[in-house]
Design an enzyme around this catalytic site. Structure first.
Site, mmCIF file in Angstrom:
data_model
loop_
_atom_site.group_PDB
_atom_site.id
_atom_site.type_symbol
_atom_site.label_atom_id
_atom_site.label_comp_id
_atom_site.label_asym_id
_atom_site.label_seq_id
_atom_site.Cartn_x
_atom_site.Cartn_y
_atom_site.Cartn_z
ATOM 1 N N LYS A 88 0.809 -1.222 0.000
ATOM 2 C CA LYS A 88 0.000 0.000 0.000
ATOM 3 C C LYS A 88 0.844 1.273 0.000
ATOM 4 O O LYS A 88 0.433 2.304 -0.512
ATOM 5 C CB LYS A 88 -0.953 0.005 1.193
ATOM 6 C CG LYS A 88 -2.132 -0.943 1.011
ATOM 7 C CD LYS A 88 -3.207 -0.679 2.052
ATOM 8 C CE LYS A 88 -4.486 -1.432 1.738
ATOM 9 N NZ LYS A 88 -4.377 -2.880 2.026
ATOM 10 N N GLU A 110 -9.639 7.206 3.537
ATOM 11 C CA GLU A 110 -10.572 6.292 4.193
ATOM 12 C C GLU A 110 -9.784 5.048 4.565
ATOM 13 O O GLU A 110 -8.790 4.728 3.916
ATOM 14 C CB GLU A 110 -11.717 5.922 3.241
ATOM 15 C CG GLU A 110 -11.421 4.761 2.272
ATOM 16 C CD GLU A 110 -10.308 5.022 1.265
ATOM 17 O OE1 GLU A 110 -10.015 6.205 0.980
ATOM 18 O OE2 GLU A 110 -9.716 4.050 0.752
ATOM 19 N N SER A 376 1.545 -9.770 -1.058
ATOM 20 C CA SER A 376 1.188 -8.358 -0.885
ATOM 21 C C SER A 376 1.511 -7.785 0.487
ATOM 22 O O SER A 376 1.750 -6.586 0.613
ATOM 23 C CB SER A 376 -0.292 -8.140 -1.203
ATOM 24 O OG SER A 376 -1.111 -8.958 -0.398
HETATM 25 C C1 PLP Z 1 -5.232 -3.859 1.584
HETATM 26 C C2 PLP Z 1 -4.561 -5.117 1.261
HETATM 27 C C3 PLP Z 1 -4.971 -5.934 0.182
HETATM 28 C C4 PLP Z 1 -6.185 -5.616 -0.663
HETATM 29 O O1 PLP Z 1 -6.112 -4.437 -1.388
HETATM 30 P P1 PLP Z 1 -5.837 -4.379 -2.960
HETATM 31 O O2 PLP Z 1 -6.062 -2.959 -3.310
HETATM 32 O O3 PLP Z 1 -6.810 -5.302 -3.634
HETATM 33 O O4 PLP Z 1 -4.440 -4.802 -3.187
HETATM 34 C C5 PLP Z 1 -4.249 -7.076 -0.095
HETATM 35 N N1 PLP Z 1 -3.175 -7.448 0.654
HETATM 36 C C6 PLP Z 1 -2.750 -6.693 1.691
HETATM 37 C C7 PLP Z 1 -1.566 -7.146 2.467
HETATM 38 C C8 PLP Z 1 -3.427 -5.516 2.030
HETATM 39 O O5 PLP Z 1 -2.995 -4.788 3.067
#
Ligand code: PLP
Length: 394
Positions: A88, A110, A376
């Site tokens: 993020k 948000e 992610s």
């Molecule tokens: C917020 C988040 C997501 C989901 O958000 P996307 O915008 O779909 O990437 C996925 N993995 C992690 C670790 C997150 O913090």
């Protein structure tokens, strides 16, 4: 050819469906974002912060024990090693630089689980800008550690007390704030959703993921593209970044993994690509979960980052056009996959990310397949959710 058009559409999805009062704000962004993105000084600052502050490039790690288990070559793109623990921050770094170039003094955001709020509070501290994060009152109670992080970083956390007091209500509050402060405020959206130009802006800012992936794959395997890329999809920002430079390489399978919650048809799910129909949410035409008369259905997933009732317009188009395949993973499979990765590779993934790993059980492999899972985020934030499952995962 997968591309966004001038009006902000991917195929039939996207656009900017906004109240008249937001027109000036969105129009200012739309006119300027590409020029700012293509400006050399912006790119220099963005790349420097990604390198020295975020810690990029993130490694592309060959997961040997996971590969042996599935009988294919599996690489992990380590976004969990970014500063603040997830992808993020790539977006918030970019948007804070953009806000500075637009002359904005006040940042709003948000947040649902608080991850985007923390990433925004972080870059506001870095830039010395005022930060106000809207968060549902219910989420504030559920996500106390992230509320404390935001406050420690100097942000003000404002509770959204309408509706279900969760993410969509926080989003509505943030939009209301923006309407009331059009001159001095920039709204940092946290995923590849919202009115044009946000989805495209988010995709560009996250595209560094696939940019690095191409180079790292070429170095490690001799070819710059994998056979498949797996990413979890909430709104779609990490997936958009992981797919970006491969969108028009049809030989690369794009696999979008959603949260099925308690089961796709249980009534408690966030599997938008299966359950969603066309409609308008938060300013764009996309797939969303709604009743026959257009009321948004409350989404559910054990992972707070995936329980969004819509999906970004890029992903709606990728799935509707057949370019991407969607797989929906229930809570239980995601938790098991998180334990499996922890035990096989010594990496505790975020619960969101664990859905992408669980999808590995739903694919067929040949021995020369090369896959990349976009890791992610890290799972420290989810330990309280994982701990009750320790006994059944001995
Ligand atoms: C917020 C988040 C997501 C989901 O958000 P996307 O915008 O779909 O990437 C996925 N993995 C992690 C670790 C997150 O913090």
């Amino acid at each position: 050819m997968i591309a966004i058009d001038e009006r902000g559409y991917y195929g039939e999805f996207g656009g900017a469906y906004i109240p008249e009062m937001l027109h000036a704000n969105i129009e200012e962004l739309r006119r300027q974002y590409v020029d700012i993105w293509e400006d050399d000084a912006f790119q220099r600052d963005f790349r420097r912060l990604l390198r020295d502050y975020v810690g990029r490039p993130t490694p592309l790690y060959l997961a040997e024990r996971l590969s042996a288990h599935y009988g294919a070559t599996i690489y992990l793109k380590r976004e969990d090693l970014c500063h603040t623990g997830a992808h993020k921050v790539n977006n918030t770094i970019g948007q804070i630089l953009l806000a500075q170039r637009l002359g904005k003094k006040r940042i709003i955001a948000e947040t649902g689980a608080g991850q985007h709020g923390v990433a925004t509070a972080t870059v506001c501290a870095l830039a010395g800008l005022q930060c106000i994060v809207y968060m549902g009152a219910v989420d504030i109670r559920r996500q106390a550690p992230n509320v404390s992080r935001m406050k420690m970083l100097g942000a003000e956390v404002r509770p959204a007390t309408s509706g279900s007091q969760t993410l969509k209500d926080a989003t509505n509050e943030a939009i209301r704030d923006w309407i009331n402060h059009p001159e001095d405020t920039h709204y940092i959206i946290g995923s590849a959703v919202g009115p044009h130009p946000y989805p495209d802006m988010l995709a560009r800012l996250q595209s560094v993921i696939s940019e690095e992936m191409m180079q790292q794959l070429a170095e490690q395997t001799g070819r710059d593209a994998p056979d498949a890329i797996l990413a979890c999809v909430g709104g779609g920002s990490n997936a958009a970044g992981a797919y970006y430079h491969y969108l028009n390489r049809p030989e690369v399978r794009l696999i979008a993994v959603e949260a099925a919650g308690k089961g796709v048809h249980s009534g408690e799910s966030a599997a938008t690509s299966v359950l969603g129909t066309q409609g308008i949410i938060h300013g764009s035409r996309t797939l969303l979960m709604q009743t026959n008369d257009g009321q948004i259905v409350e989404p559910y997933s054990l992972s707070a980052g995936l329980d969004y009732p819509g999906i970004g317009p890029m992903h709606a188009h990728l799935i509707a056009s057949g370019r991407a395949e969607a797989i929906a993973i229930p809570d239980g499979e995601a938790v098991r996959a998180a334990f499996f990765l922890a035990r096989k590779e010594g990496i505790i993934p975020a619960l969101e990310t664990a859905h992408a790993f669980a999808a590995l059980d739903h694919l067929a492999y040949s021995a020369d397949d090369v896959l990349v899972v976009n890791l992610s985020g890290r799972g420290d934030k989810d330990l309280a959710t994982f701990i009750p499952f320790l006994d059944e995962n001995r």
